[in-house]
Design a protein around this motif. Structure first.
Motif, PDB file in Angstrom:
ATOM      1  N   GLY A  88       7.245   2.032  -3.387  1.00  0.00           N
ATOM      2  CA  GLY A  88       8.640   0.774  -2.509  1.00  0.00           C
ATOM      3  C   GLY A  88       8.786   1.124  -0.914  1.00  0.00           C
ATOM      4  N   GLN A  89       7.704   2.145  -0.754  1.00  0.00           N
ATOM      5  CA  GLN A  89       8.524   2.225   1.260  1.00  0.00           C
ATOM      6  C   GLN A  89       7.007   1.637   1.380  1.00  0.00           C
ATOM      7  OE1 GLN A  89       7.434   6.863   1.353  1.00  0.00           O
ATOM      8  NE2 GLN A  89       9.562   7.599   1.700  1.00  0.00           N
ATOM      9  N   LYS A  90       7.324   1.119   2.958  1.00  0.00           N
ATOM     10  CA  LYS A  90       6.159   0.417   3.758  1.00  0.00           C
ATOM     11  C   LYS A  90       5.168   2.116   4.555  1.00  0.00           C
ATOM     12  CE  LYS A  90       6.907  -4.003   1.931  1.00  0.00           C
ATOM     13  NZ  LYS A  90       7.306  -5.160   2.684  1.00  0.00           N
ATOM     14  N   VAL A  91       4.081   2.022   4.979  1.00  0.00           N
ATOM     15  CA  VAL A  91       4.232   2.704   5.321  1.00  0.00           C
ATOM     16  C   VAL A  91       2.989   2.794   6.125  1.00  0.00           C
ATOM     17  CG1 VAL A  91       5.042   4.635   4.036  1.00  0.00           C
ATOM     18  CG2 VAL A  91       2.542   4.087   3.714  1.00  0.00           C
ATOM     19  N   ILE A  92       2.819   3.598   7.717  1.00  0.00           N
ATOM     20  CA  ILE A  92       1.715   3.551   8.224  1.00  0.00           C
ATOM     21  C   ILE A  92       0.716   4.311   7.682  1.00  0.00           C
ATOM     22  CG2 ILE A  92       0.324   3.865  10.613  1.00  0.00           C
ATOM     23  CD1 ILE A  92       2.783   4.980  11.593  1.00  0.00           C
ATOM     24  N   VAL A  93      -1.203   3.414   7.379  1.00  0.00           N
ATOM     25  CA  VAL A  93      -2.043   3.509   6.525  1.00  0.00           C
ATOM     26  C   VAL A  93      -3.206   3.767   7.425  1.00  0.00           C
ATOM     27  CG1 VAL A  93      -2.984   2.802   4.999  1.00  0.00           C
ATOM     28  CG2 VAL A  93      -0.801   2.620   4.558  1.00  0.00           C
ATOM     29  N   ALA A  94      -4.222   4.901   7.488  1.00  0.00           N
ATOM     30  CA  ALA A  94      -5.115   4.694   8.653  1.00  0.00           C
ATOM     31  C   ALA A  94      -6.463   4.455   8.182  1.00  0.00           C
ATOM     32  CB  ALA A  94      -5.502   6.191   9.116  1.00  0.00           C
ATOM     33  N   PHE A 144       8.369   2.228   7.616  1.00  0.00           N
ATOM     34  CA  PHE A 144       9.489   1.067   8.083  1.00  0.00           C
ATOM     35  C   PHE A 144      10.593   0.668   6.463  1.00  0.00           C
ATOM     36  CE2 PHE A 144       4.568   1.119   9.430  1.00  0.00           C
ATOM     37  CZ  PHE A 144       4.790   0.663  11.113  1.00  0.00           C
ATOM     38  N   PRO A 145      10.951  -0.563   8.323  1.00  0.00           N
ATOM     39  CA  PRO A 145      12.063  -1.562   7.271  1.00  0.00           C
ATOM     40  C   PRO A 145      11.270  -1.977   6.498  1.00  0.00           C
ATOM     41  CG  PRO A 145      12.361  -1.894   9.898  1.00  0.00           C
ATOM     42  CD  PRO A 145      11.102  -1.015   9.537  1.00  0.00           C
ATOM     43  N   GLU A 146      12.224  -2.907   5.327  1.00  0.00           N
ATOM     44  CA  GLU A 146      11.872  -3.750   4.655  1.00  0.00           C
ATOM     45  C   GLU A 146      10.671  -4.817   5.027  1.00  0.00           C
ATOM     46  OE1 GLU A 146      11.477  -3.441   1.764  1.00  0.00           O
ATOM     47  OE2 GLU A 146      11.848  -1.016   1.310  1.00  0.00           O
ATOM     48  N   ASN A 147      10.964  -5.420   6.251  1.00  0.00           N
ATOM     49  CA  ASN A 147      11.158  -6.902   6.809  1.00  0.00           C
ATOM     50  C   ASN A 147       9.895  -6.918   7.237  1.00  0.00           C
ATOM     51  OD1 ASN A 147      11.655  -5.503   8.508  1.00  0.00           O
ATOM     52  ND2 ASN A 147      12.786  -7.201   9.467  1.00  0.00           N
ATOM     53  N   VAL A 148       9.453  -5.543   6.775  1.00  0.00           N
ATOM     54  CA  VAL A 148       7.479  -5.616   7.887  1.00  0.00           C
ATOM     55  C   VAL A 148       6.388  -6.176   6.948  1.00  0.00           C
ATOM     56  CG1 VAL A 148       8.262  -3.788   9.112  1.00  0.00           C
ATOM     57  CG2 VAL A 148       6.899  -3.780   7.405  1.00  0.00           C
ATOM     58  N   GLU A 149       5.314  -7.193   8.007  1.00  0.00           N
ATOM     59  CA  GLU A 149       4.387  -7.769   6.291  1.00  0.00           C
ATOM     60  C   GLU A 149       3.600  -6.752   6.477  1.00  0.00           C
ATOM     61  OE1 GLU A 149       0.377 -11.369   7.389  1.00  0.00           O
ATOM     62  OE2 GLU A 149       2.620 -10.600   9.093  1.00  0.00           O
TER      63      GLU A 149
END
Length: 802
Positions: A88-94, A144-149
């Motif tokens: 469920g997390q919004k994360v940084i992906v390379a 990231f917070p939930e509201n990011v795309e």
């Protein structure tokens, strides 16, 4: 001071000016930009991903297999070892093909048998320093917070698509320790306007003065104190834009309340402090000097004992903050805080400096208070904080504020003339140009005849005299535009003085002889400062030394050279030969005199030829040869004499003093064996010369003589004398008695032992006789030679060795 280019754009129109061009303009106007760092340089292919599933890796306890949506048609599988990754997390992906700092390329991989198509990243892996990452993400990935795309550019969401300029500020430019201060500087350079951030906010009916009382005991130490109360705040992480602003400036984010105070410190240059209002037991703020021995545990969890010259903020009874330096742990804003008291104040820089020095505790706040903040921004900063607490923490701002204001609001007025400006700078600037420069700086200007009267704003506390105004004109006019001129008057080429020429010759000789130049401290410990002094003197002691090892001015250069030998020998150097030309400091009857000395210290092998298997250790005659070379370079070798001597710290049988005109001007000798052992050194030789005395000697002009046409006659004599007789005394007497015909005397043998009476020794000399006008006869040489022997027999009881 770190300046975010995108943050600066909010106050000044930078359209069409790149960060590198801006850095060039700022540097040319007098503030050096030490570096320009593009935060996302070399990074690509980094997006926001959504973790759809997380499962334990079947063959690794510390790995998880995640299914991640990265904005494409299909989700990708990524193996991640971060302890805080979760569904469920919004994360940084390379993504596969992405490039991270250090040109690290992301490829498809198989980890313990599981395919991994990319990498879930921490902020550190994007180049953010670990000390700047919020504590909850310091040991894992960033969430990231939930509201990011999902699929959006992660660098843009993190505000890492930015450039940071590092300003190297001089102590007088405290005004540039804030974004608005830098904005004023940039606006003046570009001739733009500065846009201040909004501070208006909606206050509730409840009044601040009904919830807290403020009093100040010492108006000089704290002439302005403002308190505002914000209720019902919700402690949470700050929005990403605020965290990014702090990290770009080198400050770690904590929570929305603390981050807002740090943000305003950077924006206005005005330090604020947030107290947990409910933890202030008396609902009273009293600013006073601490009681002797009073204690306070600061936010860094260190209990500090206070003294009576340190300013503190109290609740009327106990300290709750060390004023202007750091808050107390007893009123810290924590996760359960709901009501906040905001402190905005102007503290006397001297009182803050005392506290910083006493506790060795420097903070971003104290740095600004020590240099002096702009008092006119204190209220604005408080109102700005209230607005942001309302917007970002959901707080209710109470109406009004509680203030103690005894600050003497005087406008600093400085006057100059256009004539003085042009005479100082060598320019032809018009009055209109001068006036326009001050307009760009947003200084109020009056022109009365030739006079230019400038009313300096309080943000520029560094401008107080006429020369400061002239400097501002020069900066903004452009140093490159100031014409190049030559001095008026008789022009003479620059040259070294005779003293400087001689010193340079000495230095070159010593370097050519194989010695390295050293530069050591002029300050030493009281014990070492007295050692090896050429002449007696009182010590000059510092009233406030940095340490005991740097508490007195030296009387000799040798003690520190010995330390340098020890340092190099400990690092496996076989040969160390050092010299230093420096000052010693002699004191007599409270009069301090600085004199230049030449000293040397040598130890180890002097020559080493591995191919021939030859090793020549250093000895007394090598050191004496170097000193002779120095004296020969100064053309005084024939004017000095060496005399056997005993000196403290030197070997009693291998030490000589150097005498010139009956006065001691130096010495040379081996370190005493106990001193060598103390410093873990083998056989070591040192010398020290009174360089000023030698270089100020008036040397006779150089005379050239024709090469002799006639042969010389040499006679060898071996003299048996008492062991106490000094060879130099014999040589001097031989020269005096030999007169003009005796051209050279050299010693070539000394013998003691078998075939000589007890208490006797044999010294052999070679005497060379020459008459430049004719060939000498045996009779002439024999007559002079016998006279020499007779005088030696009379004065030294010397007999020829059979």
């Amino acid at each position: 001071m770190y300046v975010s280019y995108k943050w600066l754009e909010q106050y000044v129109d930078l359209l069409g000016i790149s960060p590198s061009d801006l850095a060039e303009k700022i540097t040319r106007s007098g503030i050096e930009v030490e570096s320009v760092e593009t935060l996302n340089e070399g990074i690509k292919g980094v997006v926001i991903g959504h973790v759809l599933e997380k499962n334990q890796h079947p063959d690794a306890d510390k790995l998880n297999v995640c299914l991640v949506d990265i904005g494409g048609e299909d989700a990708v599988q990524i193996v991640c070892g971060a302890p805080n990754v979760d569904k469920g997390q919004k994360v940084i992906v390379a993504k596969v093909g992405a490039v991270l700092p250090g040109n690290f390329k992301i490829k498809k991989a198989k980890l313990r048998g599981e395919q991994s198509h990319g990498m879930i990243c921490s902020l550190q892996e994007l180049g953010v320093e670990g000390k700047l990452v919020a504590k909850e993400y310091a040991e894992g990935i960033f969430v990231f917070p939930e509201n990011v795309e999902v699929g959006a550019d992660a660098l843009a969401q993190l505000h890492l698509d930015d450039t940071v300029l590092e300003l190297g500020l001089t102590p007088n430019r405290a005004d540039a320790l804030s974004m608005l201060g830098v904005a004023h500087e940039v606006a003046a350079i570009l001739d733009k306007e500065v846009s201040y951030p909004p501070t208006e906010h909606q206050a509730v009916e409840k009044r601040t003065d009904a919830t807290v009382a403020v009093s100040v005991e010492d108006a000089e130490a704290n002439p302005l104190y403002i308190a505002k109360v914000v209720e019902n705040v919700k402690i949470a992480p700050s929005p990403l834009w605020l965290q990014a602003r702090l990290m770009a400036a080198g400050i770690r984010p904590h929570n929305n309340v603390v981050d807002i105070t740090n943000f305003i410190l950077l924006e206005y240059g005005t330090p604020l402090h947030a107290f947990d209002y409910d933890r202030i037991s008396s609902k009273e703020v009293l600013v006073r000097f601490a009681k002797q021995g009073e204690s306070l545990t600061t936010l860094d969890e260190v209990e500090r004992t206070l003294s009576s010259d340190q300013l503190v903020i109290t609740d009327g009874r106990e300290p709750i903050a060390l004023a202007g330096v750091m808050g107390g742990a007893n009123t810290e804003v924590q996760s359960d805080t709901t009501n906040v008291l905001i402190e905005a104040a102007y503290f006397n820089p001297e009182s803050i400096r005392r506290s910083v020095k006493a506790h060795n505790l420097r903070s971003e706040a104290s740095t600004r208070f020590e240099k002096g903040i702009d008092p006119s921004r204190v209220r604005l900063a408080a109102e700005r904080a209230a607005k942001l607490l309302q917007e970002l923490a959901g707080g209710s701002v109470l109406k009004g504020s509680v203030e103690v204001d005894t600050y003497d609001w005087k406008v600093n007025t400085v006057t100059t003339t256009v004539g003085k400006v042009n005479a100082t700078l060598g320019t032809n600037i018009t009055q209109e140009e001068v006036s326009d420069i001050f307009r760009r700086l947003q200084f109020d200007v009056e022109i009365i005849g030739e006079k230019v009267i400038v009313h300096v704003p309080s943000r520029r506390g560094d401008i107080s005299i006429e020369e400061d105004l002239i400097e501002e004109v020069a900066r903004l006019y452009g140093y490159d535009n100031i014409p190049t001129t030559l001095p008026v008057g008789e022009r003479t080429p620059g040259q070294l003085t005779t003293y400087q020429q001689k010193r340079r010759k000495v230095r070159r000789f010593l370097e050519g002889a194989g010695l390295y130049q050293a530069i050591t401290y002029s300050l030493s410990s009281e014990q070492r400062a007295k050692q090896f002094a050429l002449e007696d003197s009182e010590l000059t002691k510092l009233a406030l030394p940095m340490s005991e090892d740097r508490s007195a001015l030296r009387l000799s250069l040798i003690p520190h050279l010995i330390e340098a030998l020890k340092h190099n020998i400990a690092r496996q150097s076989e040969k160390v030969a050092l010299f230093e030309i420096g000052s010693v400091f002699l004191k007599e009857n409270e009069t301090l005199t600085e004199k230049e000395r030449l000293s040397g210290a040598l130890t180890g092998l002097w020559e080493s030829h591995p191919w021939q298997g030859e090793k020549k250790p250093l000895d007394f005659f090598v050191a004496k040869g170097i000193v002779d070379g120095v004296l020969q370079t100064l053309n005084v070798l024939d004017l000095v004499e060496y005399k056997q001597a005993k000196r403290q710290g030197l070997h009693p049988g291998r030490t000589a003093e150097i005498i010139f005109d009956g006065k001691l001007i130096g010495y040379i000798g081996q370190l005493h064996p106990t001193v060598q052992k103390e410093h873990d050194l083998q056989e070591t030789y040192v010398f020290e010369l009174a360089l000023e005395s030698l270089m100020n000697v008036i040397v006779p002009e150089l005379e050239y003589k024709a090469i002799p046409k006639y042969p010389s006659i040499s006679r060898d004599i071996a003299l048996v004398v008492d062991q106490k007789v000094v060879a130099g005394d014999l040589e001097e007497q031989i020269r005096v008695t030999g007169g003009n015909l005796l051209k050279k005397v050299s010693i070539f043998d000394v013998y003691e032992g078998e075939h000589l009476p007890e208490g006797k020794k044999s010294i052999a000399y070679r005497l060379t006789y020459l008459d430049p006008q004719k060939t000498l006869t045996d009779e002439e040489v024999t007559s002079k030679h016998e006279k020499v022997l007779k005088v030696l027999e009379e004065k030294f009881a010397a007999t020829l060795r059979s």
